[in-house]
Design an enzyme around this catalytic site. Structure first.
Site, PDB file in Angstrom:
ATOM      1  N   PHE A 237       0.813  -1.230   0.000  1.00  0.00           N
ATOM      2  CA  PHE A 237       0.000   0.000   0.000  1.00  0.00           C
ATOM      3  C   PHE A 237       0.841   1.273   0.000  1.00  0.00           C
ATOM      4  CE2 PHE A 237      -2.024  -3.358   2.617  1.00  0.00           C
ATOM      5  CZ  PHE A 237      -2.973  -3.765   1.696  1.00  0.00           C
ATOM      6  N   ILE A 462       1.472  -6.285  -6.257  1.00  0.00           N
ATOM      7  CA  ILE A 462       1.369  -6.090  -4.807  1.00  0.00           C
ATOM      8  C   ILE A 462      -0.008  -6.503  -4.296  1.00  0.00           C
ATOM      9  CG2 ILE A 462       3.165  -4.346  -4.701  1.00  0.00           C
ATOM     10  CD1 ILE A 462       0.979  -2.187  -4.692  1.00  0.00           C
ATOM     11  N   GLY A 463      -0.651  -7.363  -5.064  1.00  0.00           N
ATOM     12  CA  GLY A 463      -1.995  -7.798  -4.690  1.00  0.00           C
ATOM     13  C   GLY A 463      -3.053  -7.097  -5.510  1.00  0.00           C
ATOM     14  N   ARG A 623     -11.440   2.557 -18.962  1.00  0.00           N
ATOM     15  CA  ARG A 623     -11.788   1.180 -19.290  1.00  0.00           C
ATOM     16  C   ARG A 623     -11.415   0.249 -18.131  1.00  0.00           C
ATOM     17  NH1 ARG A 623      -9.135  -1.466 -24.582  1.00  0.00           N
ATOM     18  NH2 ARG A 623     -10.797  -2.922 -25.040  1.00  0.00           N
ATOM     19  N   ASN A 626     -10.893  -5.680 -15.850  1.00  0.00           N
ATOM     20  CA  ASN A 626     -11.385  -6.867 -15.154  1.00  0.00           C
ATOM     21  C   ASN A 626     -12.284  -6.395 -14.016  1.00  0.00           C
ATOM     22  OD1 ASN A 626     -11.750  -9.136 -13.546  1.00  0.00           O
ATOM     23  ND2 ASN A 626      -9.661  -9.872 -13.834  1.00  0.00           N
ATOM     24  N   GLN A 633     -10.648  -4.271  -5.719  1.00  0.00           N
ATOM     25  CA  GLN A 633      -9.772  -3.132  -5.431  1.00  0.00           C
ATOM     26  C   GLN A 633     -10.564  -2.007  -4.778  1.00  0.00           C
ATOM     27  OE1 GLN A 633      -6.775  -2.777  -5.247  1.00  0.00           O
ATOM     28  NE2 GLN A 633      -5.738  -2.542  -7.179  1.00  0.00           N
ATOM     29  N   LYS A 696      -7.218   3.810 -16.962  1.00  0.00           N
ATOM     30  CA  LYS A 696      -6.827   4.845 -15.994  1.00  0.00           C
ATOM     31  C   LYS A 696      -6.310   4.307 -14.660  1.00  0.00           C
ATOM     32  CE  LYS A 696      -9.738   8.793 -17.247  1.00  0.00           C
ATOM     33  NZ  LYS A 696     -10.894   9.562 -16.716  1.00  0.00           N
ATOM     34  N   GLU A 700      -6.183   3.244  -6.270  1.00  0.00           N
ATOM     35  CA  GLU A 700      -6.265   4.227  -5.192  1.00  0.00           C
ATOM     36  C   GLU A 700      -7.577   5.003  -5.112  1.00  0.00           C
ATOM     37  OE1 GLU A 700      -2.338   5.276  -6.589  1.00  0.00           O
ATOM     38  OE2 GLU A 700      -1.710   5.584  -4.529  1.00  0.00           O
TER      39      GLU A 700
END
Ligand code: MOS
Length: 734
Positions: A237, A462-463, A623, A626, A633, A696, A700
Site C-alpha cells: 500500500f 502487490i496484490g 476502461r 477486469n 480493489q 486509468k 487508489e
C-alpha cells in the site's frame, strides 16, 4: 476478439496463494540460513554512548551482532542511498550507519543467530546507553514551525478579498492522525548467495529494480552481482515503494557471515517504518447564495522527518472538482523526530479530499442546499489551475448513478430526522478524485511452438491483480487461452518496470504487452507467408490477428495458418520478443479518475457507536480490464476508508516520542463485523485520449472521499460535526 480483456476474471495467482504455493520473501529456503533480529532504539533522539554486545554474543547459537561500529562497509554519500522514489530533499535513513538516533524504533543492532528464537532472545541482552536530546513528535504542538514546501496549482484572484466579501462562508480545520499501512505480510528479506557468489535477495517490495539499484549503491555492487526477487507481496500500500531497512540489514548480515540471512520484522517493528503523515487541513470556502464558489483556500500542514522532506500535496484537489475564480493552495511541512513518512494509498488525496469534501458538505448545510446539488453547481469540466479539459470526466454520471442506486432522493436533509428504532440514521456523500498515471515499461514474451507462452516483466504484483491483467491482455494479443500463459513478475533480472504504485501498473503493463504481442504476431506472419501456398501471403501485419492458436485474416478468419505449423515450417520452436511502451506526452489534457461515494450510518444514540451500514461507490476510471478484480480493489479502498473515518490512529506518547499502539490489537482497523453492505459500480467512461487502451487505473481512487462521506453521514445522523479523525464515540459524545 477481446475475449479476456473486459471479462470479469478470477485471479490467475489465486490458486497459488490459497494453496500456499506462492512464496513470500520470508519463506524462501536457503542452505545454512541464519536469522537476524533487530534491536530498536528506545529513545527518540540522541546518540548511542555505549553499545555492549558481550552478553548477546555469549548465547549459544549467536553468530554475530552487527552495529554501527561493526558492520560491512556501506556507502557514505546521500546519493548512493537515494532510491528511485526518495524525496528530492534530504539525507535518506541509513540503518546501522552511525551512532545517531533519529527516531524511536530506529534499528541500532542486528543479532545474527542459527535460529530466530535465539536471535530474538539474544537481542534482549544487547545493552545500550544513550545520550538523550530534546525532541518532538507532536504536530499540533509544533505547527507554528511549519514551512511552505509546495504551492500546488496556480494561485489566482484576490482570494482573501473574495472570501471576505462572500455572502456565505465556511472555514474550518480538519485533522488526520498518523496512520500505518499494516499490511498482512511483515516486511521481510531472505538474502542468499548463489554458487557464483551473486547475491539473491528475496525481498518484500513494490519495486525489485528500485531495491536492486539501491542495494548496489549502498554496498558497491554491480547489477549483475545482485538480483532482487519478489514474486508475491502480501500487501504494502505504499510502504514498499522505497527499500525498507530490513533489506539492508539482511544483505549486511549475509555479507558479514558469508551465508544466507533472513530478517523478518515483528509487527511492532513495522511501526518503525514509514507512515501516512499526520496533517492539519484548513479549508476556507466563500460562496454566493446560489451555491457558486467565489473563493477556495486549502492549507495543509503535514509531518516530515528531521532528515528528509517527504511531501505529498494534500491541497489543490479542489481545482480538479470545482470552479472558483479565486483560489489558493499551500502545503506545509513540520519536521518532527519520527521516521520519514511515506506514500500510503492515495497519498495526499485520501487526506486532502477528506477535508475538502467535509468542508463542501458544511457549506451545503450553510446554504441549505442538497450536497449533490451544490457539487453540480460548482462542477468543473476543466482543471481550474491549468485550464485544461480532461481526457474524460464522467463524475456527473457517478453522482447520478450512485445517488439512484443509494436512494438518495428519499433523504430528509434535516440532521437527526431519520431513525431506525433507537439508532439515528445518517446519509452522507462525497466526491473522490485521483490521478491517471502511466509509465514506460518493457514486456518480454517467449512463445513456444506448443502454443504456450511466457510473459515476463520486473513489475511487482502487490496484490492489485497485475498477474491477472497481464495474462488477460496477453491472451487476447496472442490468441491463446489463459491456461497457456505463464506470467513471471517481480524479478529484477526481468524486463524493466517502474515501482508498482500510483495506480499506474494496469495501463503501464497492458500497453507493453500489446506492443510485444504485436511484435510476435509480425514474426509469425513472416513465417506463415514463407509457407508454400500461404493463404496469408498478401496480408500485412494489420490485416491479421492471432486467435485460437492461429494467424488469421482480420476480415476472413478462414484465411489462417496455425501458429504451430508456421513455426515448424520455419524450423523454430520459440519466438522471443521484448518491447517497451512509451506513452505519448499530452500537454493539452488533465488526466484523472473520479468517484462519488454515498454512505449510510446508524448511530446508537445512547452510546455513540457508529456502524456504516451501506456504501455505494460509483467509479469513473476509464476502461475496466477486469470488473471482478477491479471491484475487489475498490471494495478494499472503501473498507480502508471506513478505517480512516472511524478506527485508525497511530498514537504517540509524546513524552517519549514512542508509538503506544504498535500492534494490530490496539491500532484499530475494520474487521468483518464492521463491514456491511458495499456496492461498487463502474460508470461507462470511454477514453481515447488518456492512452490507446483507455486505461486509468483503480488502485487508489476507491479510498478517496470515503472518510468524508462517512463524516458527513455522521453529521446528518447526529447534528454533530467531528473534524478530527478518527470519529470515535468519545468525540461524538463529548
Ligand atoms: Mo501506492 S501509495 O503508490 O503504493
Amino acid at each position: 476478439m477481446n475475449a479476456h480483456v473486459g471479462t470479469p476474471t478470477s485471479r490467475v495467482d489465486g490458486p497459488a496463494k490459497v494453496t500456499g504455493k506462492a512464496k513470500y520473501a520470508g519463506e524462501f529456503a536457503a542452505d545454512g540460513l541464519a536469522y537476524g533480529f533487530v534491536v530498536e532504539a528506545i529513545i527518540a533522539k540522541g546518540r548511542i554512548r555505549r553499545l555492549d554486545t558481550a552478553a548477546a554474543l555469549k548465547v549459544r547459537g549467536v553468530l554475530d551482532v552487527l552495529t554501527h561500529a561493526r558492520r560491512p562497509p556501506m556507502a557514505d554519500s546521500d546519493q548512493a542511498w537515494k532510491d528511485d522514489v526518495a524525496p528530492e530533499e534530504g539525507s535518506p535513513f541509513r540503518p546501522l550507519y552511525d551512532d545517531v538516533v533519529r527516531f524511536n524504533g530506529q534499528p541500532v543492532a542486528l543479532v545474527l543467530a542459527e535460529d530466530f528464537e535465539t536471535a530474538r532472545y539474544a537481542a534482549t541482552l544487547v545493552e545500550i546507553e544513550y545520550q538523550k536530546d530534546d525532541f518532538s513528535t507532536d504536530l499540533k504542538a509544533q505547527r507554528d514551525r511549519a514551512f511552505v514546501v509546495e504551492k500546488p496549482g496556480r494561485p489566482r484572484g484576490d482570494v482573501a478579498k473574495a472570501l471576505a466579501s462572500a455572502p456565505v462562508r465556511h472555514e474550518a480545520e480538519y485533522f488526520v492522525p498518523t496512520e500505518h499501512h499494516n499490511p498482512m505480510e511483515l516486511f521481510a528479506t531472505t538474502a542468499s548467495i548463489d554458487c557464483d557468489g551473486r547475491l539473491i535477495v528475496y525481498d518484500k517490495t513494490q519495486g525489485v529494480q528500485n531495491v536492486r539499484n539501491y542495494l548496489c549503491g549502498v554496498f558497491g555492487k554491480k547489477h549483475e552481482e545482485l538480483r532482487v526477487v519478489s514474486p508475491y507481496v502480501g500487501g504494502a500500500f505504499g510502504s514498499g515503494l522505497r527499500p525498507q531497512y530490513q533489506v539492508v540489514l539482511a544483505v549486511a548480515g549475509a555479507l558479514a557471515l558469508k551465508r544466507p540471512v533472513r530478517v523478518v520484522l515483528t509487527r511492532q517493528q513495522m511501526y518503525g517504518l514509514g507512515h501516512r503523515p499526520a496533517s492539519i487541513e484548513r479549508v476556507s470556502l466563500g460562496a454566493r447564495t446560489d451555491g457558486t464558489l467565489d473563493a477556495v483556500i486549502h492549507e495543509a500542514i503535514a509531518v516530515t522527518s528531521q532528515f528528509e522532506s517527504f511531501s505529498r500535496n494534500d491541497t489543490g484537489w479542489a481545482d480538479l472538482l470545482y470552479k472558483s475564480p479565486a483560489a489558493k493552495f499551500v502545503h506545509k511541512l513540520v519536521r518532527l523526530d519520527v521516521s520519514t513518512p511515506c506514500d500510503m494509498r492515495a497519498p495526499g488525496a485520501a487526506t486532502g479530499v477528506y477535508a475538502l469534501e467535509c468542508a463542501i458538505d458544511e457549506l451545503a448545510v450553510a446554504l441549505k442546499l442538497d450536497p449533490v446539488e451544490l457539487r453540480l453547481r460548482c462542477y468543473s469540466d476543466r482543471d481550474q489551475s491549468s485550464k485544461l479539459p480532461y481526457t474524460s470526466k464522467r463524475l456527473r454520471e457517478c453522482y447520478s448513478e450512485a445517488a439512484d442506486a443509494f436512494g438518495w432522493s428519499g433523504r430528509n436533509p434535516e440532521p437527526r430526522s431519520m431513525r431506525d428504532g433507537s439508532d439515528l440514521v445518517g446519509w452522507g456523500m462525497a466526491s473522490g478524485v485521483w490521478e491517471a498515471l502511466q509509465m514506460p515499461a518493457a514486456i518480454r514474451i517467449a512463445l513456444g511452438a506448443n502454443g504456450h507462452a511466457e510473459v515476463s516483466c520486473a513489475a511487482s504484483d502487490i496484490g492489485t491483480g497485475t498477474y491477472t491483467i497481464v495474462a488477460q491482455v496477453a491472451a487476447d494479443g496472442l490468441g491463446l487461452p489463459l491456461e497457456n500463459l505463464t506470467i513471471r513478475l517481480g524479478d529484477s533480472s526481468l524486463p524493466q518496470a517502474p515501482v508498482e504504485g500510483g495506480s499506474w501498473m494496469a495501463a503501464t503493463t497492458a500497453h507493453a504487452v500489446v506492443n510485444t504481442a504485436r511484435a510476435i504476431k509480425g514474426e509469425l506472419l513472416q513465417l506463415a507467408k514463407a509457407m508454400p501456398n500461404s493463404p496469408l501471403k498478401d496480408l500485412g501485419a494489420d490485416d491479421v490477428v492471432l486467435i485460437d492458436g492461429r494467424i488469421a485474416g482480420q476480415k476472413d478468419a478462414g484465411q489462417a495458418v496455425s501458429i504451430a505449423d508456421a513455426m515448424r515450417h520455419g524450423k523454430i520452436d520459440r519466438i522471443e520478443k521484448e518491447e517497451t511502451h512509451h506513452f505519448a506526452e499530452d500537454k493539452s489534457h488533465a488526466r484523472n479518475t473520479h468517484s462519488a461515494v454515498f454512505v449510510e450510518v446508524k448511530v446508537d444514540e445512547q452510546l455513540g457507536v457508529i456502524r456504516v451500514t451501506r456504501v455505494v461507490s460509483a467509479i469513473a476510471a476509464g476502461r475496466v480490464l477486469n470488473a471482478k478484480t477491479g471491484h475487489s480493489q475498490i471494495m478494499g479502498g472503501i473498507v480502508w476508508g471506513i478505517g480512516m473515518a472511524l478506527h485508525e490512529e497511530t498514537v504517540y506518547d509524546h513524552r517519549f516520542g514512542r508509538i503506544m499502539n504498535a500492534n494490530i490489537a490496539e491500532y484499530h482497523m475494520p474487521v468483518n463485523a464492521d463491514i456491511h453492505d458495499i456496492k461498487v459500480t463502474f460508470v461507462d467512461e470511454p477514453d481515447e485520449l488518456v492512452n490507446p487502451l483507455g486505461i486509468k487505473g483503480l488502485g487508489e481512487i476507491g479510498i478517496v472521499g470515503v472518510a468524508a462521506a462517512i463524516a458527513n453521514a455522521v453529521y446528518h445522523a447526529t447534528g454533530k460535526r467531528v473534524r478530527d479523525l478518527p470519529i470515535t464515540l468519545d468525540k461524538l459524545m463529548a
